[in-house]
Design a protein around this motif. Structure first.
Motif, mmCIF file in Angstrom:
data_model
loop_
_atom_site.group_PDB
_atom_site.id
_atom_site.type_symbol
_atom_site.label_atom_id
_atom_site.label_comp_id
_atom_site.label_asym_id
_atom_site.label_seq_id
_atom_site.Cartn_x
_atom_site.Cartn_y
_atom_site.Cartn_z
ATOM 1 N N GLU A 107 3.139 7.013 7.225
ATOM 2 C CA GLU A 107 2.784 5.738 6.591
ATOM 3 C C GLU A 107 3.096 4.571 7.528
ATOM 4 O O GLU A 107 2.348 3.588 7.580
ATOM 5 C CB GLU A 107 3.569 5.590 5.288
ATOM 6 N N SER A 108 4.182 4.684 8.284
ATOM 7 C CA SER A 108 4.554 3.619 9.213
ATOM 8 C C SER A 108 3.571 3.485 10.370
ATOM 9 O O SER A 108 3.440 2.412 10.959
ATOM 10 C CB SER A 108 5.961 3.885 9.774
ATOM 11 N N SER A 111 -0.096 2.172 8.352
ATOM 12 C CA SER A 111 -0.106 0.970 7.519
ATOM 13 C C SER A 111 -0.365 -0.266 8.369
ATOM 14 O O SER A 111 -0.113 -0.272 9.575
ATOM 15 C CB SER A 111 1.237 0.822 6.795
ATOM 16 N N ASP A 117 6.977 -4.437 11.495
ATOM 17 C CA ASP A 117 6.193 -3.639 12.431
ATOM 18 C C ASP A 117 6.182 -4.273 13.814
ATOM 19 O O ASP A 117 6.143 -3.576 14.822
ATOM 20 C CB ASP A 117 4.752 -3.489 11.931
#
Length: 450
Positions: A107-108, A111, A117
């Motif tokens: 997901e990191s 996304s 981030d």
């Protein structure tokens, strides 16, 4: 694979390590995360080679939104016995399954960028979409649509109750398959009665002394691996420190974690351990037979079997049993050869050759060879008198000639081997090759500890 996990979970209410569906799921998960991964990454210092687990660990360093994932990575970094990048990846996946955060690393990557981030991007010295940096476009994770589908599957896994032994990590570097792990609490004692040899960074139990504390537990057998002692992971760095670790719990119970060599489900030796045993020249068939006997008859049968085998060896000899009360290895003492001021193992082969050329009239004495915690003792089989006694500080080497594994010898100095000026080679014949190998392993282990 995920569907199989759900079906099994609905039937049993949990997914344990023994699940066949779990093994298949983990193997495919590993393939997906490693397929198309770009190992050579550009950093501030130039090109840097990375493993899959590197970017997963880096995410935890900056992702404060998911505490469960951060704690997983933090705990994994404390395991010294997991050495390879692949082993760390496997352990992380097992932690994430149990803590319901398997989706977090993917997901990191997929996304949209946010303030956090940007910190992640800056720490890895990257300047474009993270998925494209780490994975090629023709891979599942590198493909925008397929990675989104994969993420939805991993999110579904959070609904399953995984009950996994997270500390069963000793062989994750080499396989997803897990051996049987036994945890024991032993009464306080000075000596467990186990001889240990190290191979491939593992501590293998090569001998259990009869009537010792360790012999009281049917769960401990020769060939098993000592994985943890008093909370300390045991590997090659612990050579020479085992007695210190053992005595650290003076007056308190001793905690052991044993990895079983015999795998009950397959009725065979656990494959990674099998290779280690063959390295140490330990008879695999003998371990299998012993394990099957224990399974069939329990610990009492194990002790009975050991006594019967020992008595059988004495009955088959020409010596009366009643005259001998010592327990050790049956051997024939062939005498000694002076080897001068050099006590190295290279002297053993030549010393055995010289002894075998000597007249047959030279006395060959039946003995019991006892490998103790502090020294070696050799007893006359008939009289029980001590023929030889040498501390491990006196012993400079031990071994067998390459083509004569039944001939066992050790070299001892006239004083401690680091100051001795005169060395003598003591030579024995051991009929049972497995016993001969165990004697040498035991001497080598205790000599190193001393």
């Amino acid at each position: 694979c995920t569907l199989k996990l759900f079906n099994e979970y609905q039937a049993s209410g949990k997914i344990a390590d023994s699940s066949e569906a779990l093994l298949g799921f983990c193997q495919i998960l590993e393939t997906i995360f490693h397929n198309g991964f770009v190992q050579n990454q550009t950093s501030f210092y130039g090109m840097k080679k990375m493993d899959v687990h590197n970017w997963m660990f880096a995410i935890a360093a900056h992702n404060t939104a998911n505490f469960a994932y951060k704690s997983c990575v933090g705990e994994i970094q404390n395991y010294k016995s997991v050495r390879t990048g692949l082993g760390k990846f496997r352990l992380l996946m097992r932690y994430c399954l149990k803590r319901k955060c398997l989706h977090v690393p993917l997901e990191s990557l997929v996304s949209p960028y946010g303030s956090e981030d940007d910190l992640f991007k800056k720490s890895l010295q990257i300047s474009s979409n993270r998925t494209e940096i780490f994975y090629r476009k023709n891979s599942i994770i590198g493909d925008e649509i397929l990675s989104a589908i994969l993420l939805s599957v991993l999110l579904q896994c959070n609904k399953i109750n995984f009950q996994l032994q997270l500390d069963n990590v000793a062989f994750l570097d080499s396989t997803w398959q897990l051996p049987e792990m036994v945890k024991l609490e032993v009464v306080p004692c000075k000596n467990l009665g186990m001889s240990i040899s190290f191979s491939d960074d593992k501590a293998v139990i090569v001998h259990i002394k009869p009537n010792s504390v360790a012999s009281e537990f049917a769960e401990i057998s020769a060939g098993d691996v000592l994985a943890n002692l008093n909370g300390i992971e045991i590997n090659s760095s612990c050579k020479g420190r085992l007695n210190t670790i053992l005595h650290s719990s003076k007056g308190r119970p001793i905690n052991l974690v044993i990895i079983k060599a015999f795998h009950k489900e397959s009725q065979n030796i656990f494959p990674p351990i099998k290779a280690i045993l063959q390295n140490l020249q330990i008879g695999v068939d003998k371990i299998i037979r012993n394990a099957q006997h224990i399974e069939n008859g329990g610990s009492r049968y194990r002790f009975f079997l050991a006594d019967v085998l020992f008595l059988h060896r004495l009955i088959c000899s020409d010596v009366s049993i009643s005259k001998n009360t010592k327990i050790g290895y049956r051997a024939t003492y062939l005498g000694f050869i002076d080897v001068g001021d050099n006590g190295s193992v290279k002297q053993i082969e030549e010393a055995v050759k010289r002894r075998l050329f000597i007249s047959k009239e030279v006395l060959e004495e039946p003995v019991i060879f006892e490998v103790g915690e502090m020294c070696i003792k050799v007893f006359n089989l008939e009289s029980n008198d001590i023929i030889l006694k040498h501390s491990y500080m006196q012993i400079s080497s031990c071994g067998s000639p390459p083509n004569k594994p039944n001939y066992v010898a050790y070299i001892a100095g006239d004083e401690n081997c680091d100051t001795a000026s005169k060395f003598t080679c003591y030579i024995f014949y051991v009929k049972d090759i497995d016993d001969a190998s165990t004697v040498l392993q035991s001497i080598g282990t205790y000599r190193y500890i001393a």
